[in-house]
Design an enzyme around this catalytic site. Sequence first.
Site, short mmCIF file in Angstrom:
data_model
loop_
_atom_site.label_atom_id
_atom_site.label_comp_id
_atom_site.label_asym_id
_atom_site.label_seq_id
_atom_site.Cartn_x
_atom_site.Cartn_y
_atom_site.Cartn_z
N LEU A 78 0.39 -0.77 -0.20
CA LEU A 78 -0.37 -0.22 0.33
C LEU A 78 0.83 1.18 0.00
O LEU A 78 0.81 2.54 -0.26
CB LEU A 78 -0.67 0.05 1.21
CG LEU A 78 -2.07 -0.95 1.54
CD1 LEU A 78 -1.48 -1.93 2.43
CD2 LEU A 78 -3.48 -0.22 1.60
N ALA A 79 1.86 0.99 -0.18
CA ALA A 79 2.79 2.66 0.60
C ALA A 79 3.04 3.11 -0.58
O ALA A 79 3.22 2.62 -1.81
CB ALA A 79 4.40 1.99 1.20
N LYS A 100 0.85 5.54 -10.33
CA LYS A 100 0.33 4.54 -9.71
C LYS A 100 0.08 3.27 -11.06
O LYS A 100 0.10 2.11 -10.75
CB LYS A 100 -0.80 4.42 -9.51
CG LYS A 100 -1.54 5.89 -8.13
CD LYS A 100 -0.44 4.81 -6.74
CE LYS A 100 -1.40 3.57 -6.40
NZ LYS A 100 -0.40 2.44 -5.20
N ASN A 113 -19.11 16.24 -5.38
CA ASN A 113 -18.20 16.67 -4.11
C ASN A 113 -19.03 17.75 -3.60
O ASN A 113 -19.31 18.39 -2.07
CB ASN A 113 -17.29 17.75 -4.51
CG ASN A 113 -16.29 17.05 -4.58
OD1 ASN A 113 -16.05 15.64 -5.04
ND2 ASN A 113 -15.27 17.65 -5.68
N LEU A 125 -10.76 15.76 1.00
CA LEU A 125 -11.62 16.20 0.58
C LEU A 125 -12.44 16.12 2.53
O LEU A 125 -12.65 17.31 2.91
CB LEU A 125 -12.31 15.85 0.13
CG LEU A 125 -13.86 16.25 -0.07
CD1 LEU A 125 -13.36 18.63 -0.69
CD2 LEU A 125 -14.74 15.51 -1.10
N ARG A 181 -9.03 22.43 -9.43
CA ARG A 181 -7.42 21.41 -8.99
C ARG A 181 -6.98 21.48 -10.49
O ARG A 181 -7.81 21.80 -11.57
CB ARG A 181 -7.98 20.40 -8.85
CG ARG A 181 -6.59 19.51 -9.29
CD ARG A 181 -7.47 18.14 -8.80
NE ARG A 181 -7.06 18.16 -6.70
CZ ARG A 181 -7.04 16.81 -6.35
NH1 ARG A 181 -7.77 16.06 -7.28
NH2 ARG A 181 -7.71 16.87 -5.00
N SER A 215 -1.85 9.78 -10.50
CA SER A 215 -2.57 8.45 -11.41
C SER A 215 -1.27 8.08 -11.91
O SER A 215 -1.55 6.76 -12.74
CB SER A 215 -3.70 8.67 -11.91
OG SER A 215 -3.90 10.00 -12.82
N ALA A 216 -0.95 8.64 -12.90
CA ALA A 216 -0.06 8.23 -13.28
C ALA A 216 1.25 7.34 -13.34
O ALA A 216 2.10 6.65 -13.43
CB ALA A 216 0.80 9.78 -14.32
N GLU A 258 -7.66 5.92 -9.61
CA GLU A 258 -7.68 7.01 -11.39
C GLU A 258 -6.57 6.97 -12.42
O GLU A 258 -6.72 7.95 -13.74
CB GLU A 258 -7.36 8.45 -10.36
CG GLU A 258 -8.09 8.24 -9.34
CD GLU A 258 -6.92 10.22 -8.77
OE1 GLU A 258 -6.46 10.66 -8.88
OE2 GLU A 258 -7.91 9.99 -7.30
#
Length: 372
Positions: free
Chosen positions: A100-101, A182, A277, A218, A308, A179-180, A155
């Site tokens: 998970l890190a 990941k 949101n 959030l 964002r 996301s890139a 994502e």
Amino acid sequence: MRDLPTLLAGRRRLLVTGGAGFIGGAVVRRLLRESDAIVFNLDKLGYASDLSSIEEALAAAGSSDGGAESRHQVLAVDLADAEATAAAVRQADPDLVMHLAAESHVDRSIEGPEAFIASNVQGTFSLLQAVRAHWEGLAGERRERFRLHHISTDEVFGSLGAEGRFHEDTPYDPRSPYSASKAASDHLVRAWHHTYGLPVVLTNCSNNFGPWQFPEKLIPVVILKALAGEPIPLYGDGLNVRDWLYVEDHVDALLLAATRGELGRSYCVGGHGERNNREVVEAICARMDVLHPQGAPHARLITAVTDRPGHDRRYAIDPARITAELGWQPRHSFEAGLAETVAWYLDHAPWCAAVRDRAQYAGERIGLAGRS
Ligand code: NAD
Ligand code: TDX
């Protein structure tokens, strides 16, 4: 869900990376509470890390973190350091690895992408090499049972329009530095499976929420801003949609996938919890009005702020595969999980202040990358 010892099927030595973070901490607590496995918690102990939830769980179980026989052993290692990672994997000598890190906050990835490449790409590479050497040295039943579970995000699939949901065959289309990085880590894990035969399982989950989340995402940001009577920042038009999942439901899915998932396969995890949101922020304000009436109506604090950069419009998950194949179902509705979460943050204001202080983060806006 089947009980944890049955799922673990004799796996005794578990290596969890990122176990001092929000989701990893929830995994570690569950493993300590519901099994007798030894948990090696590999974490660089960065700004978002905190071990007090695990210390509380150990204290409640009448056990401590210090001795040689401890069921929870912290390995303070940065995965970007390949040698230290290899030594940590040798020390843990694991039957199962749950990875998970990662650097996890999109806004921080806009501000400083380097840390995301170092942890999420280089770090996953170091771990794969170390775990591969470990697995190749195993024999017999231990080798048969061994697996690496890589934990990823929805994502990686990019941004949806008004219709459709992500599923396991959705093409990758990451659009933020987070996301890139990941997506790159997912590709590395699959490559190590196909090329070296490393036994892996992957999961891609939607937005998590719940207790002990570092207050930069959030939901905790909104709770703490509302409590302080400060403006609540809503990015852009507030209509971006996320598919919210209570963290303990994610832990259920992770433990099922890690132990029962088919090797080489990935599973999308999401809670049928789509909300925009504005709806999320208004729901938090309504709970705050009940639990902290002095500040009501908290919705008066909602403030539209600059969007964002590259803000993904909508994420939504179709969890049909994990439901059909592994029997996973979320156990918490969004409303029930949110009520617990708001109450938890109101009870843990000193913890929030302490972790923010330590991280030198006072709740300010991050990630405008030169825009204002
Ligand atoms: P988090 O930021 O709360 O915790 C991450 C932990 O990983 C921290 O303790 C940090 O110190 C550690 N870490 C980071 N880089 C490291 C490195 N190089 N070496 C060792 N440790 C390192 O994050 P989280 O929300 O708990 O997310 C955990 C995982 O789940 C991540 O891989 C994330 O991409 C994924 N995920 C998160 C969500 C979410 O909504 N939070 C959703 C889907 C997937
Ligand atoms: O102050 C805010 N105001 C606001 O409007 C913050 C912090 C966020 N937002 C918006 C941006 C997003 O549309 O709220 C939504 C959620 O934002 P985050 O909590 O930062 O989460 P997100 O960017 O969706 O990413 C999260 O879900 C997937 C996690 O941080 C990732 O680690 C996970 O992979």
